[in-house]
Design an enzyme around this catalytic site. Structure first.
Site, PDB file in Angstrom:
ATOM      1  N   ALA A  49       4.566 -16.798  28.431  1.00 36.42           N
ATOM      2  CA  ALA A  49       3.310 -16.349  29.045  1.00 36.42           C
ATOM      3  C   ALA A  49       2.964 -14.970  28.514  1.00 36.42           C
ATOM      4  O   ALA A  49       3.842 -14.139  28.324  1.00 36.42           O
ATOM      5  CB  ALA A  49       3.449 -16.325  30.557  1.00 36.42           C
ATOM      6  N   GLY A  51      -0.600 -13.110  29.057  1.00 31.71           N
ATOM      7  CA  GLY A  51      -1.675 -12.265  29.581  1.00 31.71           C
ATOM      8  C   GLY A  51      -1.332 -11.408  30.770  1.00 31.71           C
ATOM      9  O   GLY A  51      -1.610 -10.204  30.775  1.00 31.71           O
ATOM     10  N   PHE A 117      -9.591 -10.939  33.683  1.00 35.75           N
ATOM     11  CA  PHE A 117      -9.142 -12.261  33.262  1.00 35.75           C
ATOM     12  C   PHE A 117     -10.198 -13.289  33.640  1.00 35.75           C
ATOM     13  O   PHE A 117     -11.051 -13.032  34.491  1.00 35.75           O
ATOM     14  CB  PHE A 117      -7.798 -12.597  33.919  1.00 35.75           C
ATOM     15  N   ASP A 212      11.373 -32.735  33.711  1.00 34.25           N
ATOM     16  CA  ASP A 212      12.609 -33.326  34.252  1.00 34.25           C
ATOM     17  C   ASP A 212      12.664 -33.266  35.780  1.00 34.25           C
ATOM     18  O   ASP A 212      12.995 -34.248  36.438  1.00 34.25           O
ATOM     19  CB  ASP A 212      13.844 -32.615  33.675  1.00 34.25           C
ATOM     20  N   GLN A 231      -4.512 -28.488  32.426  1.00 38.23           N
ATOM     21  CA  GLN A 231      -5.279 -27.376  31.871  1.00 38.23           C
ATOM     22  C   GLN A 231      -5.166 -27.300  30.356  1.00 38.23           C
ATOM     23  O   GLN A 231      -4.068 -27.197  29.812  1.00 38.23           O
ATOM     24  CB  GLN A 231      -4.786 -26.063  32.465  1.00 38.23           C
ATOM     25  N   HIS A 233      -5.895 -24.811  27.536  1.00 30.48           N
ATOM     26  CA  HIS A 233      -6.203 -23.400  27.297  1.00 30.48           C
ATOM     27  C   HIS A 233      -7.175 -23.340  26.118  1.00 30.48           C
ATOM     28  O   HIS A 233      -6.960 -24.021  25.113  1.00 30.48           O
ATOM     29  CB  HIS A 233      -4.909 -22.645  26.961  1.00 30.48           C
ATOM     30  N   LEU A 243      -0.109 -20.184  21.604  1.00 32.19           N
ATOM     31  CA  LEU A 243      -1.062 -19.574  22.531  1.00 32.19           C
ATOM     32  C   LEU A 243      -1.515 -18.193  22.067  1.00 32.19           C
ATOM     33  O   LEU A 243      -0.697 -17.358  21.701  1.00 32.19           O
ATOM     34  CB  LEU A 243      -0.379 -19.444  23.900  1.00 32.19           C
ATOM     35  N   GLU A 246      -5.526 -15.256  26.988  1.00 34.80           N
ATOM     36  CA  GLU A 246      -6.855 -14.971  27.537  1.00 34.80           C
ATOM     37  C   GLU A 246      -7.107 -13.460  27.563  1.00 34.80           C
ATOM     38  O   GLU A 246      -8.254 -13.012  27.599  1.00 34.80           O
ATOM     39  CB  GLU A 246      -6.892 -15.522  28.967  1.00 34.80           C
ATOM     40  N   ARG A 286     -11.099 -21.501  32.463  1.00 36.47           N
ATOM     41  CA  ARG A 286     -10.576 -22.227  31.294  1.00 36.47           C
ATOM     42  C   ARG A 286     -11.143 -23.636  31.167  1.00 36.47           C
ATOM     43  O   ARG A 286     -11.392 -24.109  30.059  1.00 36.47           O
ATOM     44  CB  ARG A 286      -9.053 -22.290  31.369  1.00 36.47           C
ATOM     45  N   HIS A 354      -1.880 -26.758  28.192  1.00 33.62           N
ATOM     46  CA  HIS A 354      -1.193 -25.519  28.520  1.00 33.62           C
ATOM     47  C   HIS A 354      -0.442 -25.587  29.840  1.00 33.62           C
ATOM     48  O   HIS A 354       0.641 -25.022  29.973  1.00 33.62           O
ATOM     49  CB  HIS A 354      -2.244 -24.409  28.588  1.00 33.62           C
ATOM     50  N   ARG A 389      -6.599 -24.072  37.366  1.00 30.84           N
ATOM     51  CA  ARG A 389      -5.926 -22.810  37.666  1.00 30.84           C
ATOM     52  C   ARG A 389      -6.628 -21.655  36.963  1.00 30.84           C
ATOM     53  O   ARG A 389      -7.038 -21.799  35.804  1.00 30.84           O
ATOM     54  CB  ARG A 389      -4.475 -22.869  37.182  1.00 30.84           C
ATOM     55  N   LEU A 395       1.835 -16.852  36.987  1.00 26.36           N
ATOM     56  CA  LEU A 395       3.015 -15.969  36.968  1.00 26.36           C
ATOM     57  C   LEU A 395       3.265 -15.421  38.364  1.00 26.36           C
ATOM     58  O   LEU A 395       4.413 -15.318  38.812  1.00 26.36           O
ATOM     59  CB  LEU A 395       2.833 -14.833  35.955  1.00 26.36           C
TER      60      LEU A 395
END
Lengths: 594, 247
Positions: A49, A51, A117, A212, A231, A233, A243, A246, A286, A354, A389, A395
C-alpha cells in the site's frame, strides 16, 4: 501431527493480523497468541500500500464529513453503524501507530501531515511519503516483537478451520519448510489473511493473495458478503499491474487521454481546474474513474501500448522536487518498470484489480456466525466499504477492526466455557491431513495447475470486469464450475515434503475457485448497478430490491446459494452520488433552501 | 514485444533427494521487459513445477525474492533480463543455509532482529489522548533513509564480515537499531547497548560498504553503522570518562 494449544490463533500476519495480535497481548497479556502466516510478516501484502491511511485530524475536518464521504463513496451499501465507529476510532488508531514509531510525513511544525485523496472532501489521509503500507506493516511487526505472549509461526499454510457444533476449535496448517501437519487448538481464531486479487489476471495484488482465509471460512459455513464488489484501481502500470498510488493525483497529477485532454470532465467530475480540487476530476472515487476509462476506450480515446490500452498519468507539472519528496517510490517504479520517468514524461496507466470490498461476513465487533471465529481486514466485510471503498480507508480499517477483533477474541477466549469435543476435533484434523496425503498420492497429472489458474483468471476478467452483463457472467459461472470439476485432475510433479510450493499452488487454486465462484454468482444475482458493480443490462441503482448485502453460502460441489441481508442505515438515507461541480450546485441549493 | 531465448541456470537442491546442490539449465523465451523473477515463474508454470523460490509483490517492496543473480545479491523482481547476457545464473543468497533450491533459511536474521529490540522505547508512557509526538521534518530526516529497509537480506549476502563471523548482528538489524536509537521519540539506547555495541555489534564492521552497494532501497546500512560507532564512542566517553557518568 504436531499439536499446539493456544488461547487465540491469528491466521495472517499483515496489518490486521498483527494489530489483532497486539490487541490481545495488550489487553490480556496472560493469554497465548499464535500468529500463523504463510509468509514472514513483512512479506504480507499490506507492505505494498502506498498512499496512506484516513483519519480526521485537521481542525476544519469532522467525523461527520469522513462518515458522509465514506457512505456516499460506498453508494450507500456501507453499514452505517460500522462507519460511525470506524471514523471515530480512526484518529486514535493512527496516533497509536505514531507512538509505536511509524515515520509519518510531517508538517514544518512537526505535526502529522495529511494529503487529499479520492472521494474525500478534506485532506485527512496520513501518509509516509508513498510507502505508507510498508511503514505501517513494519511498525506493527517490529512492535509485535516486544510482547512475549505473541508466538509466530512463519511460513505455515493454514489449510482448514476446525469447527464443531457451531464453535471454532482451531486451525490445521502445513509447516511449509518440513511439510509437516500442525494442529493449532485455540479457543478463538481470527482470520486476517487478506484479499483474493489473484483470481484476476491483471492485479496490483501479490502472488500470496489467493483468498485462503475467505475460502476457509466459507467452507466452514460463514457466508461471504458483497463479493461482487471488486475495486479496479484507476492507475496501474500496463503489463505488470504495478500500483501507482492515488497520492499521485492527491498531489496534483492529471489523467489525460490520447489527445492530451483531461477526459474526466466528460463524466460528471468536472470542471477541470489546474490544482487539485477535492471530490472532483482526478480526485473522484475509484469506481467512477475506472468506469470513465472503459468509456474512453469504447470511444477510441485511449492510447495503444504493447501491453493493452492505456491513458496517461501526467505528473510533470509537479516538478522534480515535489515528486522526489512525496512520490519517490512512484518515480522509481515508473522509471524501472515502464521506462517512463514521471519528471519528464507522462506515464501510461490503466485500471487494475486492486481490492475486494466483499469478504467474510462479520458484525461490528469482527465476529462471524461461528462462535469464537473473528475476521478483520481485506478478507472481511464489516462493512465500511459498501459498493466502493475510498482510497486510504482500508489501511485504517486494518487497525480499527484488527484491534476490535483482537479484543473480542481475547474476551471470548477468556470467558467461553470449555468444549468437550477433543475426539471430534482430532478426527477433523486427521481428515485434513489425509486430504493432503491424497493429493500427494494422485498418480496421473491430467490437468496443469497453471493452466486452470489462467483459465479462471481470464474468465473472471471477461465476466466480472468493470462492466458486466448477464450473458458474460453466466458464461464465467459455467467456466468456474467446470474448473472446480477438473481440479482433482491436478497432481504433484513435486513429491518432496520440503517447501513444496507445487502443493500449495493446488490448495491456493482450490481456494481461489471457491472465492471466484461466490463472486461471480453474487454478481449474476445483483441485477442493478451500484458502485463498482456495473451491469450493462441493468444500468440503474435499485434501492427497492438491492439496498442489501449479498450473502453467498457454500454448498459443496454445487454453486453457492445467494441470500440477502439488510444494510444498516443510521443517519444517512440513500441519496445521489455527486462529485465535482454537480455536488457544489446541490450544496448551494440546499443552503439556499435552508 | 521482442522475445529472446535465454539460458537460465538455476541452483537446485532438495535435501530429501540431493547429497549436494547441482545446477540445472532451462531455456526460457524471455520477453524484453521481463525480470529474472518472470523467467522463474515461467519455468515453474510451464517447465518444472518443482522449482522452488519465494516471491510475492513483484514491485520490490516485500523483500521475498532476493537471490544471487550472476553472482550478485539482487532482488529478482527488479533484475531486468535485458541487462544480462544470453545466459543468466541464479543461486540462493550467499551466506545463508539453503532450505531448498533458491529458498534460504532466514532464522538467524529473524533472531537477531528481535534481539535488537526494534520498537520505540519511550522516556515515559504516552497515551492516545496526548496526541502524536512532535517530530520536525529535520528530525525525521535523521532516520528517514534508515527506515526504508525491506529485510530482503541482500546486505547479509554481500557482507564479508557476516560471511566469516556468524555472531555479527549484521547490516540490516544494526541499521534498524540505529534507526530506533536516533528516533526523536525513543529513549532505548541503554536497553540496546549490549547488542548494538557489544560482541557482534557495530564494532565488528570493517566498513567495506558492500551492504550499501547492494541495497535496493538506499537504506545506507554502512552509514548507519558508522554513525552508530560514533554514538557508541560518545556513550562510552560520557559513561566512563566524564565525572558522574556524564549525568
Amino acid at each position: 501431527m504436531q499439536v499446539v494449544e493456544t488461547d487465540v490463533a491469528v491466521i495472517g500476519a499483515g496489518g490486521a493480523g498483527l494489530r489483532a495480535a497486539i490487541a490481545v497481548a495488550e489487553t490480556a497479556p496472560d493469554l497465548d497468541v499464535a500468529v500463523v502466516s504463510k509468509v514472514l510478516p513483512m512479506r504480507s501484502h499490506t507492505v505494498a500500500a502506498e498512499g496512506g491511511a484516513a483519519g480526521v485530524i485537521r481542525g476544519e475536518d469532522s467525523l461527520d464529513a469522513h462518515f458522509d464521504d465514506t457512505v456516499s463513496g460506498g453508494d450507500w451499501l456501507c453499514d452505517q453503524d460500522a462507519v460511525e465507529l470506524f471514523v471515530e476510532d480512526a484518529p486514535k488508531q493512527l496516533t497509536r501507530l505514531e507512538h509505536w514509531g511509524c515515520p509519518w510525513s510531517r508538517t514544518p511544525e512537526g505535526g502529522v501531515n495529511t494529503r487529499p485523496f479520492g472521494g474525500m472532501k478534506i485532506e485527512r489521509t496520513w501518509f509516509a511519503a508513498d510507502k505508507s503500507g510498508f511503514h505501517i506493516l513494519h511498525t506493527l511487526f517490529q512492535t509485535s516483537l516486544k510482547y512475549p505472549s505473541i508466538k509466530r509461526f512463519d511460513e505455515f499454510f493454514s489449510a482448514e478451520l476446525l469447527v464443531d457444533e457451531g464453535r471454532v476449535a482451531g486451525v490445521v496448517a502445513i509447516e511449509v519448510r518440513t511439510g509437516e501437519i500442525w494442529c493449532f487448538k485455540a479457543k478463538s481464531v481470527i482470520i486476517a489473511s487478506g484479499g483474493a486479487g489473484k483470481v484476476y489476471p491483471f492485479t496490483t495484488n501479490g502472488a500470496i493473495k489467493t483468498g485462503d482465509g475467505m475460502a476457509m471460512a466459507y467452507r466452514a459455513g460463514v457466508p461471504l458478503k458483497d463479493m461482487e464488489f471488486v475495486q479496479y484501481h484507476p492507475t496501474g502500470l500496463p503489463g505488470t499491474g504495478i500500483l501507482l498510488t492515488e497520492g499521485c493525483r492527491g498531489e496534483g497529477g492529471y489523467l489525460t487521454n490520447k489527445h492530451g485532454y483531461r477526459y474526466l470532465q466528460d463524466y460528471g467530475l468536472g470542471p477541470p481546474e489546474p490544482s487539485p480540487r477535492k471530490k472532483a476530476m482526478e480526485l473522484g472515487p475509484r469506481d467512477r474513474l475506472s468506469q470513465a476509462f472503459w468509456h474512453e476506450m469504447q470511444k477510441g480515446n485511449t492510447i495503444d501500448t504493447p501491453y493493452g490500452e492505456a491513458i496517461n498519468l501526467d505528473l510533470r507539472h509537479l516538478g522534480e522536487d515535489k515528486i522526489n519528496e512525496r512520490l519517490p517510490f512512484v518515480r522509481d517504479l515508473a522509471t524501472s518498470y515502464m521506462r517512463a520517468d514521471p519528471v519528464h514524461v507522462p506515464v501510461p496507466v490503466r485500471p487494475v484489480v486492486h481490492y475486494m470490498m466483499g469478504g467474510i461476513h462479520t458484525d461490528i465487533d469482527a465476529r462471524t456466525s461461528i462462535e469464537g471465529l473473528f475476521a478483520a481486514g481485506e478478507c472481511a466485510a464489516v462493512s465500511i466499504n459498501g459498493a466502493n471503498r475510498l482510497g486510504s480507508n482500508s489501511l485504517t480499517e486494518l487497525l480499527v477492526f484488527g484491534d476490535r477483533a483482537g479484543k473480542h477474541a481475547a474476551q471470548f477466549a477468556r470467558e467461553a466455557a470449555p468444549a468437550d469435543n477433543a475426539a471430534r476435533i482430532d478426527a477433523q484434523a486427521e481428515d485434513c491431513a489425509r486430504k493432503i496425503e491424497n493429493i500427494y498420492a494422485r498418480e496421473e497429472r491430467k490437468e496443469s495447475t497453471a493452466e486452470l489458474r489462467r483459465t479462471m483468471a481470464d474468465a473472471m476478467e471477461e465476466g466480472c470486469g468493470i462492466y458486466r452483463d448477464e450473458g458474460r457472467i453466466r458464461s464465467t459461472c459455467e467456466t468456474l464450475a467446470d474448473l472446480r470439476h477438473r481440479l482433482p485432475g491436478t497432481a504433484l510433479k513435486d513429491k518432496s515434503k520440503v517447501f513444496n510450493t507445487d502443493l500449495l499452488s493446488i490448495l491456493e487454486l482450490e481456494n481461489m475457485l471457491e472465492v471466484a465462484e461466490s463472486l461471480a454468482h453474487s454478481a449474476y444475482a445483483r441485477s442493478e448497478s451500484r458502485g463498482s458493480h456495473q451491469r450493462l443490462d441493468h444500468t440503474g441503482r435499485d434501492d427497492d430490491t438491492f439496498l442489501k448485502h449479498s450473502m453467498a453460502h457454500y454448498r459443496g460441489d454445487q454453486a453457492p446459494e445467494i441470500g440477502y441481508l439488510d444494510v444498516v442505515i443510521t443517519k444517512s438515507p440513500p441519496g445521489e452520488r455527486l462529485y465535482g461541480g454537480a455536488a457544489d450546485a446541490k450544496a448551494q441549493k440546499v443552503e439556499a433552501a435552508e | 514485444m521482442t522475445v529472446q531465448n535465454r539460458q537460465i541456470e538455476v541452483l537446485r537442491y532438495d535435501p530429501e533427494r540431493d547429497e549436494t546442490p547441482r545446477f540445472e539449465t532451462f531455456t526460457v523465451p524471455c520477453k524484453e521487459e521481463w525480470v529474472v523473477l518472470d523467467a522463474l515463474t515461467y519455468i515453474k508454470d510451464e517447465l518444472d513445477p518443482s522449482l522452488t523460490f519465494r516471491w510475492s509483490c513483484h514491485m520490490a517492496v516485500c523483500g521475498s525474492c532476493g537471490m544471487q543473480v550472476d553472482n550478485k545479491p539482487t532482488l529478482s523482481c527488479k533484475a531486468f533480463v535485458r541487462d544480462y547476457g544470453e545466459k543468466i545464473r541464479v543461486e540462493p543468497l550467499a551466506n545463508f543455509p539453503i532450505e531448498r533450491d533458491l529458498v534460504i533459511s532466514q532464522d538467524d536474521f529473524m533472531e537477531k532482529l528481535q534481539r535488537g529490540r526494534p520498537w520505540i522505547i519511550p522516556e515515559q508512557k504516552r497515551e492516545v489522548e496526548d496526541g502524536p509526538y512532535v517530530q520536525t521534518p529535520m528530525q525525521l530526516d535523521d532516520i528517514k533513509e534508515h527506515t526504508m529497509c525491506i529485510n530482503c537480506l541482500l546486505c547479509y549476502a554481500a557482507c564479508p564480515v557476516y560471511a566469516l563471523e556468524r555472531d555479527f548482528v549484521g547490516p540490516a538489524a544494526l541499521t534498524l537499531m540505529y534507526r530506533y536509537n536516533a528516533d526523536s521519540r525513543d529513549a532505548g539506547w541503554d536497553e540496546r547497548r549490549e547488542v548494538f555495541a557489544g560482541h557482534g555489534g557495530v564494532w565488528e564492521c570493517s566498513f567495506v560498504g558492500a551492504c550499501s552497494d547492494v541495497c535496493p532501497k538506499h537504506v545506507e546500512p554502512a552509514t548507519a553503522i558508522q554513525k552508530g560507532k560514533m554514538d557508541s564512542a560518545v556513550d562510552y566517553f560520557t559513561r566512563f570518562l566524564m565525572p558522574g557518568g556524564g549525568k
